[in-house]
Every structure is written in C-alpha cells, then in structure tokens.
Design a protein around this motif. Structure first.
Motif, short mmCIF file in Angstrom:
data_model
loop_
_atom_site.label_atom_id
_atom_site.label_comp_id
_atom_site.label_asym_id
_atom_site.label_seq_id
_atom_site.Cartn_x
_atom_site.Cartn_y
_atom_site.Cartn_z
N SER A 147 -19.47 15.49 11.14
CA SER A 147 -20.24 16.68 10.78
C SER A 147 -20.63 16.63 9.30
CB SER A 147 -19.38 17.92 11.07
OG SER A 147 -20.15 19.08 10.93
N ARG B 264 -27.71 24.92 13.67
CA ARG B 264 -27.57 23.83 12.71
C ARG B 264 -28.91 23.13 12.49
NH1 ARG B 264 -22.65 19.59 12.09
NH2 ARG B 264 -23.31 18.90 10.08
N ASP C 153 -21.94 14.37 23.65
CA ASP C 153 -22.12 13.21 24.54
C ASP C 153 -22.83 12.05 23.85
OD1 ASP C 153 -24.09 15.08 24.43
OD2 ASP C 153 -24.29 15.35 26.59
N LEU C 154 -23.35 12.28 22.65
CA LEU C 154 -24.01 11.19 21.93
C LEU C 154 -23.02 10.49 21.00
CD1 LEU C 154 -27.46 12.71 20.90
CD2 LEU C 154 -26.87 11.44 22.94
N SER D 111 -25.79 8.09 16.70
CA SER D 111 -26.94 8.87 17.20
C SER D 111 -26.99 10.25 16.58
CB SER D 111 -26.89 9.00 18.72
OG SER D 111 -27.02 7.76 19.31
N PHE E 158 -30.01 11.39 14.24
CA PHE E 158 -30.84 12.54 14.60
C PHE E 158 -31.02 13.48 13.40
CE2 PHE E 158 -31.08 16.96 16.20
CZ PHE E 158 -32.33 16.89 16.78
N PHE E 159 -29.92 13.81 12.74
CA PHE E 159 -30.03 14.73 11.60
C PHE E 159 -30.76 14.08 10.42
CE2 PHE E 159 -26.87 17.17 13.94
CZ PHE E 159 -27.42 18.42 13.81
N THR F 162 -25.66 24.30 18.01
CA THR F 162 -26.44 23.14 17.56
C THR F 162 -27.87 23.56 17.18
OG1 THR F 162 -26.72 22.65 19.91
CG2 THR F 162 -25.19 21.27 18.70
N THR G 243 -20.54 21.48 15.16
CA THR G 243 -21.69 21.59 16.06
C THR G 243 -22.42 20.25 16.12
OG1 THR G 243 -22.78 22.58 14.19
CG2 THR G 243 -22.08 24.06 15.92
N LEU G 244 -21.89 19.40 17.00
CA LEU G 244 -22.46 18.05 17.17
C LEU G 244 -22.83 17.89 18.64
CD1 LEU G 244 -19.68 16.22 15.15
CD2 LEU G 244 -22.04 16.51 14.38
N TYR G 245 -23.58 16.85 18.92
CA TYR G 245 -23.95 16.56 20.32
C TYR G 245 -22.85 15.66 20.88
CZ TYR G 245 -28.18 18.55 18.49
OH TYR G 245 -29.06 19.40 17.88
N LEU H 296 -23.82 26.70 21.69
CA LEU H 296 -22.94 25.77 21.00
C LEU H 296 -23.17 25.75 19.49
CD1 LEU H 296 -22.92 22.70 23.43
CD2 LEU H 296 -21.11 24.38 23.08
N LYS I 187 -31.94 11.43 26.01
CA LYS I 187 -30.75 10.58 25.92
C LYS I 187 -29.50 11.33 26.41
CE LYS I 187 -29.20 7.30 22.39
NZ LYS I 187 -29.33 7.01 20.96
N GLN I 188 -29.37 12.60 25.95
CA GLN I 188 -28.21 13.41 26.34
C GLN I 188 -28.14 13.57 27.85
OE1 GLN I 188 -28.86 16.74 23.40
NE2 GLN I 188 -26.66 16.92 23.73
N LEU J 156 -27.23 10.39 29.65
CA LEU J 156 -25.81 10.05 29.51
C LEU J 156 -24.92 10.92 30.39
CD1 LEU J 156 -25.56 9.45 25.66
CD2 LEU J 156 -25.09 7.77 27.45
#
Lengths: 252, 242
Positions: free
Chosen positions: A148, B84, A93-94, A98, A102-103, B81, A89-91, B79, B15-16, B19
């Motif tokens: 992750s 998390r 598009d970053l 990044s 963030f974390f 996220t 579970t990551l972003y 998702l 930012k997301q 992009l």
C-alpha cells in the motif's frame, strides 16, 4: 539572527466539517510546512482520518479553504500527492507488481520502461521485490501495508499523506520505514502522518495532538515532552498531560 | 480524460475477473443454463418460443449485465478502492469509461451466448439479419452496464443491489411487452413503458426477428437505446464523487 522562512505545503484555513449532525471540525486551521514529517496524534474519533481525507480531497469542508502547493484546486496538484489510506485498499486478486503498476499509471507514469524502473525501485524500498509476482491475498497484513505504501511512493510525490502507515509492521521494518521517511524529508518532501503509537510519533519532526477536532498542542516531540516539566516523561506522558490540561479547560 | 488511464482501468478489471475463475465460469455458465432451461420448457411449443425469444433475449441480457456490473462496481465502492483511485489525478470520465469498457467486454460475451444459443441451439425461426439483432442486443447490454454502475451508487452492499432487481427489472418485464403486448396495458402503464429501455430492446428485436425489419425499420428503437445509454452514462459519471 538568521530568519527561517517556512514554505507552506498545505494550508488549512478555518474549515468546518461535520458528518450529519456530528461536528468534526469547527473553524479548524493548520499549516503544514514543507520538508517536514508532520505527525498527527489523537485518540479514536479525534478527527485524524477525516483530516487526511479532507486534505486528500475525498471530503469537502462545509466552509473554509484547503490549499495545497498554493492552490485551492486539488485536482491540478494530485500528481504531486500520495495518499495512503488506513485500510489496505488493494486489489487482492492481483499481484504486488500489478497493483503498483496500476497506481503508477494512474499517477501519470505512462512510459512503460520508466514505470517498470520506478516500480522495481519502490519494491526494493519496501523490501518486497522477491514477492512481486505474488497475489496480494497471499501476503500477510504487514506486507500488504508495505505494498500500500509502495503504491503511493512510486510516483515520488512531494506530499505524502500516510494514515497509520506503520500499523501491522514488524519492528525492524518499522525502523527501516522511518529511516526512509527521514530520507524523504531530507529531499524536501513533506510527510503528513497519523499515528496511534507513541513509538512512531516520536520520529516526526513536528507533532500535533488532536482531540475532538481541536489542536491541543503543537511542537516538536522533544518540546512537547519538555513541556510536561518532568525530565523522565515520555511522549505518552506528554499526550496525557495536554489531554488533562484540555479537560481542565473544559471544566472551567 | 486520459486514454492511457482509461485503458489501464479496463485492463485491470478484465485481469481481475479473468483471475477469478469461479466468477468467470459463472459468466459463461449462467446464460447457458438459463437458455437451456428456456429451450427445454418450450420444447412442446416451438411456435410460442419463436414469439417470446426476442423478449427473453433482451430481458436476460439486461438481467445478467445489470447484476454483473452493479455488484462489481459496488465492490469497488465498498472496499474503498474507488476512493483510493479518486485521490489520483484520474478523471471521473476515465473511471467511467474504463469500467464501462471492461464490464462491456464480459457483457458482450454473455449477450452473444444468449443470442447465438437462442438462434442456433434452440433453433428458433427468425426473419431478419443476425447482425441487426446483434446491434440491438449489444445496445441493450451497453444500457445495462451504465444502469448497473449508476444504481450501485444507491446501494451499500450486494444485498441492496439484489433488491433493485424486483424494483427496476421486474416492472420492465411486466411493462415492456415481454409477457403481453404494450398495447394491451392500461394507458398509464403504456406511458410508463415508454421510459423503460427494455421496451425498445424488445420492440426492436421483435421487429427484426419476427417481422424481418432491417436497421432503418428499427431506427427509432435504436435511437431510444442510444439515448438511454447516454443518459445512464452521464448519471453514472456524476455519481462518481470525490
């Protein structure tokens, strides 16, 4: 004889939990001692991920208590815990950097130079320093798994909850990871790891075999193998052995 | 609540979206296309456009912002996220304000496109001050951002969020004075219109644009929108559960 006193990192006491009508845990108790890699081995639907989520505070038991670092209030100790879920579970598009940045910020590393130093360190640990500016979506599944992991290592937590951390990793990277996990436990960190693969489980200091929300065996991998009475047995044999014992108990 | 965490969440979301070039283009293009279409369809009847413009501005601000926010936040939930994120020491208020500020950033852009396109390109006649209109429109966008986050709780996928449009937005269009004055509705529906945020947005903007009211003249509408925004932000925060 010298008595070994184990400090308990997580104490799960008589919890009950169900998803709808399906009971997952019934009066389940477990103590996770400090400074060990504690493995949780079980088949699909045995309750491994649910137990992880309960400890991470993402699910709440219907009854019973879970105390971590001596407190029932998980929020006060969240900065000392790192939870790596089963899915990446990551972003996507970053960039790698990044995501970790963030974390790191979420875990309380607010000072920018300190944060950057911690990120560079953890990027080297997972072997992705050269890819730090690449978007997550451009990485392979195994590399995403490494990112992750980096996201939960960056704040140097005392308790790591790792749900299937080595899935999708190349064998050489897996070896590096286990060496790193050993370093962490040597530093007094506690690792709680779920796994499907026996190759991984054998690296743990202590193992639990979980079946239908019940512990069917708990010991070091070597002792669990020895318990089969077969000198050539593997951990897989041991798992099947205890599984069959439990089946026989069910029949009785 | 930690300011640094709220800002980090805001920066990450902005930012997301920056992009995601296609989504970014849609954020700009969609209101332009729709408002151009509005202008073209009222080309032969500019007087009517002057009357319906305030209602259309509020409706489109609500519509676009709700979709943008609802789907973006749902994606976080679906998702994993968000889950998390909830295992970190972040508070629910950090998350809610982080998301609200970032989504508001884009809602602000869309709302301004809608408002200024209507005023300057469609060249409608108006009475009040532009910055008074701007305040009502921005409040409408804040209501829509918080409503979008709140509603995303009740949906499991994008398809379900879209289903909330006929359920939540369509009744507001019929009952909030967009098509016909609220006074012409049956008593029961008039009472229902009082609990719909769009009613106050449309009323407020009409009073400014058509009657030339100033901010004190629309204070009750502004107050109502602030109350709606506050209620939705509380409800949305409560739905972010560990």
């Amino acid at each position: 004889m010298e008595e070994v006193i184990n400090i308990i990192t997580a104490n799960i006491h008589k919890i009950n939990f169900n998803y709808g009508k399906r009971k997952i845990f019934d009066n389940f108790s477990l103590q996770i001692p400090e400074g060990l890699s504690f493995g949780l081995l079980g088949g699909n639907g045995s309750g491994k991920t649910t137990l992880m989520k309960l400890i991470a505070g993402l699910e709440k038991p219907k009854s019973g208590t879970i105390s971590i670092f001596g407190t029932d209030s998980i929020h006060s100790v969240r900065s000392k815990i790192g939870y790596m879920p089963q899915q990446n579970t990551l972003y996507s598009d970053l960039s790698v950097f990044s995501n970790i940045d963030f974390f790191a910020c979420m875990y309380g590393l607010h000072n920018k130079p300190d944060r950057k130093k911690a990120i560079d360190e953890v990027l080297n640990t997972v072997g992705l320093y050269e890819r730090k500016n690449d978007a997550i979506s451009t990485l392979s599944g195994g590399m995403q798994r490494r990112v992750s992991l980096a996201c939960v290592l960056v704040h140097k937590p005392d308790l790591l909850l790792l749900d299937e951390p080595t899935v999708g990793l190349d064998p050489d990277v897996r070896v590096i990871f286990w060496e790193y996990f050993k370093e962490l436990t040597d530093q007094g960190k506690t690792l709680f790891i779920t796994s499907h693969t026996m190759d991984d489980a054998v690296h743990c200091d202590r193992l639990i075999f979980l079946k239908n929300g019940n512990i069917i065996a708990e010991n070091s991998p070597q002792e669990l193998i020895k318990a089969t009475g077969n000198s050539t047995a593997t951990l897989e044999d041991s798992f099947l052995y205890f599984n069959s014992l439990d089946n026989n108990n069910d029949l009785c | 609540m930690t300011f640094a965490r709220t800002i980090a969440i805001t920066k990450r979301i902005v930012k997301q979206i920056l992009l995601d070039h296609r989504s970014l283009a849609m954020i700009f293009a969609a209101p332009l296309v729709v408002m151009s279409l509005v202008g073209a369809s009222f080309n032969k009847n500019p007087q009517l456009l002057n009357f319906v413009a305030p209602a259309l501005i509020c409706t489109f601000v609500l519509f676009f912002t709700f979709i943008l926010t609802g789907i973006s936040f749902l994606r976080e939930r679906a998702l994993g996220t968000l889950d998390r994120l909830l295992t970190t020491p972040v508070s629910r208020a950090d998350i809610m304000f982080g998301y609200s500020i970032s989504f508001f950033f884009f809602a602000f852009i869309q709302s301004n496109i809608i408002l200024f396109f209507t005023i300057f390109i469609l060249d409608i006649s108006y009475q009040g001050e532009i910055w008074h209109m701007f305040i009502v429109v921005i409040l409408m966008a804040i209501v829509a951002v918080n409503l979008g986050v709140f509603i995303s709780t009740f949906a499991k996928n994008e398809f379900q969020v879209i289903q909330f449009i006929p359920l939540l937005l369509a009744p507001q269009i019929f009952l909030s004075g967009v098509i016909q004055p609220v006074q012409n509705l049956p008593n029961l529906l008039q009472n229902i219109s009082k609990v719909l945020p769009l009613t106050y947005g449309v009323e407020g903007l009409r009073l400014i644009m058509i009657d030339g009211s100033n901010l004190s003249g629309v204070s009750s509408q502004i107050f109502a929108l602030v109350i709606f925004a506050s209620i939705f932000v509380i409800l949305a925060t409560l739905t972010i559960k560990r």
